[in-house]
Design an enzyme around this catalytic site. Structure first.
Site, PDB file in Angstrom:
ATOM      1  N   ASP A 331       6.553   4.321  -1.880  1.00  0.00           N
ATOM      2  CA  ASP A 331       6.064   4.492  -3.257  1.00  0.00           C
ATOM      3  C   ASP A 331       4.570   4.219  -3.358  1.00  0.00           C
ATOM      4  O   ASP A 331       4.004   3.478  -2.549  1.00  0.00           O
ATOM      5  CB  ASP A 331       6.807   3.559  -4.214  1.00  0.00           C
ATOM      6  CG  ASP A 331       6.643   2.094  -3.815  1.00  0.00           C
ATOM      7  OD1 ASP A 331       6.783   1.798  -2.625  1.00  0.00           O
ATOM      8  OD2 ASP A 331       6.358   1.262  -4.698  1.00  0.00           O
ATOM      9  N   GLU A 332       3.980   4.793  -4.352  1.00  0.00           N
ATOM     10  CA  GLU A 332       2.611   4.473  -4.795  1.00  0.00           C
ATOM     11  C   GLU A 332       1.599   4.335  -3.657  1.00  0.00           C
ATOM     12  O   GLU A 332       0.799   3.408  -3.662  1.00  0.00           O
ATOM     13  CB  GLU A 332       2.637   3.177  -5.616  1.00  0.00           C
ATOM     14  CG  GLU A 332       3.493   3.286  -6.854  1.00  0.00           C
ATOM     15  CD  GLU A 332       3.621   1.965  -7.601  1.00  0.00           C
ATOM     16  OE1 GLU A 332       3.556   1.992  -8.840  1.00  0.00           O
ATOM     17  OE2 GLU A 332       3.799   0.913  -6.961  1.00  0.00           O
TER      18      GLU A 332
HETATM   19  C1  TNX Z   1       6.418  -0.109  -9.690  1.00  0.00           C
HETATM   20  S1  TNX Z   1       9.029   0.758  -8.669  1.00  0.00           S
HETATM   21  C2  TNX Z   1       6.578  -0.401  -8.362  1.00  0.00           C
HETATM   22  C3  TNX Z   1       6.544  -1.817  -7.919  1.00  0.00           C
HETATM   23  C4  TNX Z   1       6.255  -2.737  -9.062  1.00  0.00           C
HETATM   24  C5  TNX Z   1       7.031  -2.288 -10.270  1.00  0.00           C
HETATM   25  C6  TNX Z   1       6.916  -3.210 -11.437  1.00  0.00           C
HETATM   26  C7  TNX Z   1       8.208   1.029  -7.462  1.00  0.00           C
HETATM   27  C8  TNX Z   1       8.816   1.851  -6.454  1.00  0.00           C
HETATM   28  N1  TNX Z   1       6.967   0.503  -7.413  1.00  0.00           N
HETATM   29  O1  TNX Z   1       5.606  -1.967  -6.892  1.00  0.00           O
HETATM   30  O2  TNX Z   1       6.626  -4.021  -8.674  1.00  0.00           O
HETATM   31  O3  TNX Z   1       6.579  -1.025 -10.654  1.00  0.00           O
HETATM   32  O4  TNX Z   1       7.759  -2.825 -12.475  1.00  0.00           O
END
Ligand code: TNX
Length: 518
Positions: A331-332
């Site tokens: 993710d991200e």
């Molecule tokens: C998004 S959900 C993220 C996390 C954060 C979360 C907080 C996801 C795959 N990545 O790194 O902790 O939001 O709500």
């Protein structure tokens, strides 16, 4: 519900047809209405027979077959039974039907986690096709016991009847982020006990992130000695030795919960990058990070050492993980070039396959080619998840706007975040994974998982405040068929779980949406 008047031993009670009658002057009456039991998740079918089963002396447990799994299960049940009732439940060598006690019987007519729980006046029987199914039946029985009020002598009685039950989805999970804040083995065990009560069968551990690396990797020791030494806010962090992790795996296994380990890559990796300079494209190790920003770190996709590292990490963790899944995160990764991301994820998927595990990844992994059977965890972007489905993946449903346990309940909630949505107990309960996105239908859905990110929570009390009671609702979505779920009925059942949750040590949120019973 119809209000009615009735007379018991000279005392008049005005009330509802409650499961357990309130004691007034006379003897409290044993419960006889199994269909009114406040079980969560709600069972598929309940037939009541109007009598009760009393536990006021030691009893015996009979095993239909002498398998190792049933023996272990009988041991677990006996100790729980003793703790709940004060009476022993000893193993009997005889397996004869109908004898006074608890019968655990394997039967070919039931499959997987499906079970039948039959409560008679003298004996209780749990039938299932597998030990797993027998355990689910025991969880219903244990919940019934915990929901009962003891009589004046401290004894528990149960209403008689038969419950037939089977799960809606095969995967019913929750995720715990042990990276942003570290939680001890004892805290995780306590959480496992609570989630087991609601038939959750997978616990996903988010073991690495920018703020901390939490699992010992023997071939890369700095990951934990350095990368595990802090957490959000600058606390001292911590990590699980491989022995600790195995202890958690076994503890969960005894409660029929499978651990899914996650190493989040190629982004969310500052703790690893800080521990080994060679994993950075510029060869320089950054400082440890204790803030809560996301999306600033990445492994170097074009270095051979990166894949040697990933191989070692996946190999060591898979060797101590009996469950079928390994979660690669994904993710991200905002600072990873798209082609590097695809290259990295493809190689990580290959490595997971090499160690004979099924890969899970957050929905962004759809950008890579996905081996058959890969699981995409839908959290943010329906397009990503739909694309993964078109590539043959199965989907784990964790939409942040409905299923994130770290979202605040309402605007007054102190803990938690609010970027996806405020998630009241009603909102968390009132959605159907099968209908959420047109392109993701039932046949693609492996199950549901409610993630608990830990930027704002630091101990078991915080953890359980955000998780409960919402997790009870996700457990019901996971287990009970859509036709059986309705908020009006659910909130009445949930109201009866206050003492149960408290009794297990959950600092649950007493939402005003529910008229909690004392
Ligand atoms: C998004 S959900 C993220 C996390 C954060 C979360 C907080 C996801 C795959 N990545 O790194 O902790 O939001 O709500």
């Amino acid at each position: 519900m119809i209000s009615f008047l009735f007379k018991i031993s000279g005392c008049i009670l005005v009330g509802f047809a409650l499961l357990s009658l309130q004691a007034c002057e006379g003897e409290p009456q044993p419960p006889t209405h199994l269909a009114q039991a406040a079980l969560i998740p709600i069972p598929a079918q309940v037939i009541e027979t109007g009598k009760s089963f009393s536990i006021k002396e030691d009893k015996q447990v009979f095993l239909g077959e002498d398998t190792e799994a049933l023996q272990a299960l009988a041991g677990h049940i006996s100790s729980q039974w003793k703790a709940l009732t004060g009476y022993a439940l000893a193993r009997s060598k005889a397996a004869s039907q109908g004898q006074n006690g608890l019968h655990l019987t394997l039967s070919d007519s039931l499959k997987g986690e499906a079970y039948r729980l039959s409560i008679g006046q003298r004996s209780i029987q749990i039938d299932a096709g597998t030990a797993d199914g027998i355990f689910r039946g025991w969880q219903s029985l244990e919940q019934l016991m915990r929901l009962q009020q003891a009589d004046e002598e401290g004894n528990i009685s149960l209403p008689t009847g038969e419950i037939e039950d089977a799960p809606n989805y095969a995967y019913r999970g929750t995720m715990l982020d042990v990276s942003r804040h570290f939680f001890t083995v004892e805290e995780v065990k306590a959480y496992i006990d609570m989630i087991a009560m609601y038939k959750i069968n997978y616990l996903h551990l988010h073991l690495s992130d920018d703020q901390g690396w939490r699992i010992e990797i023997k071939s890369w020791p700095n990951l934990t000695t350095h990368g595990g030494s802090t957490e959000v806010g600058g606390g001292k962090g911590g990590f699980y030795t491989q022995e600790d992790y195995q202890e958690l795996v076994r503890y969960a296994q005894a409660r029929y919960i499978t651990i899914v380990p996650e190493i989040d890559m190629p982004g969310h990796t500052n703790a690893a990058l800080a521990s080994y300079a060679e994993l950075n494209c510029d060869g320089k190790a950054p400082e440890l990070y204790t803030g809560t920003e996301v999306g600033f770190s990445t492994f170097c996709a074009n270095k051979e050492i990166t894949y040697q590292f990933v191989d070692d990490v996946v190999r060591e963790i898979c060797a101590i993980t009996p469950g079928p899944y390994f979660h690669i995160g994904g993710d991200e990764s905002h600072v990873t070039k798209k082609e590097d991301y695809i290259l990295f994820v493809s190689k990580a998927l290959e490595i997971v396959a090499k160690y004979k595990k099924i890969a899970v990844g957050w929905d962004e992994i759809h950008q890579a080619e996905l081996p058959v059977g890969t699981v995409a965890q839908y959290w943010r972007n329906a397009e990503n998840a739909s694309s993964a489905v078109r590539k043959g993946a199965r989907v784990l449903m964790s939409p942040a706007t409905y299923a994130y346990l770290d979202m605040k309940y309402d605007s007054t909630t102190e803990l938690g975040l609010a970027w996806a949505s405020l998630i009241s107990v009603e909102r968390g309960y009132s959605w159907n994974p099968d209908l959420l996105e047109a392109a993701i239908s039932r046949e693609h859905i492996l199950g549901i998982e409610a993630p608990l990110w830990s930027e704002t929570i630091a101990d078991l009390s915080d953890m359980t405040q955000l998780a409960f009671p919402r997790l009870c609702g996700y457990a019901e979505i996971g287990w009970s068929a859509a036709e059986q779920r309705d908020w009006a009925g659910y909130r009445l059942r949930l109201a009866k779980h206050a003492a149960l949750l408290e009794g297990m040590g959950a600092n649950f949120f007493r939402t005003p949406e529910v008229d909690w019973e004392k």
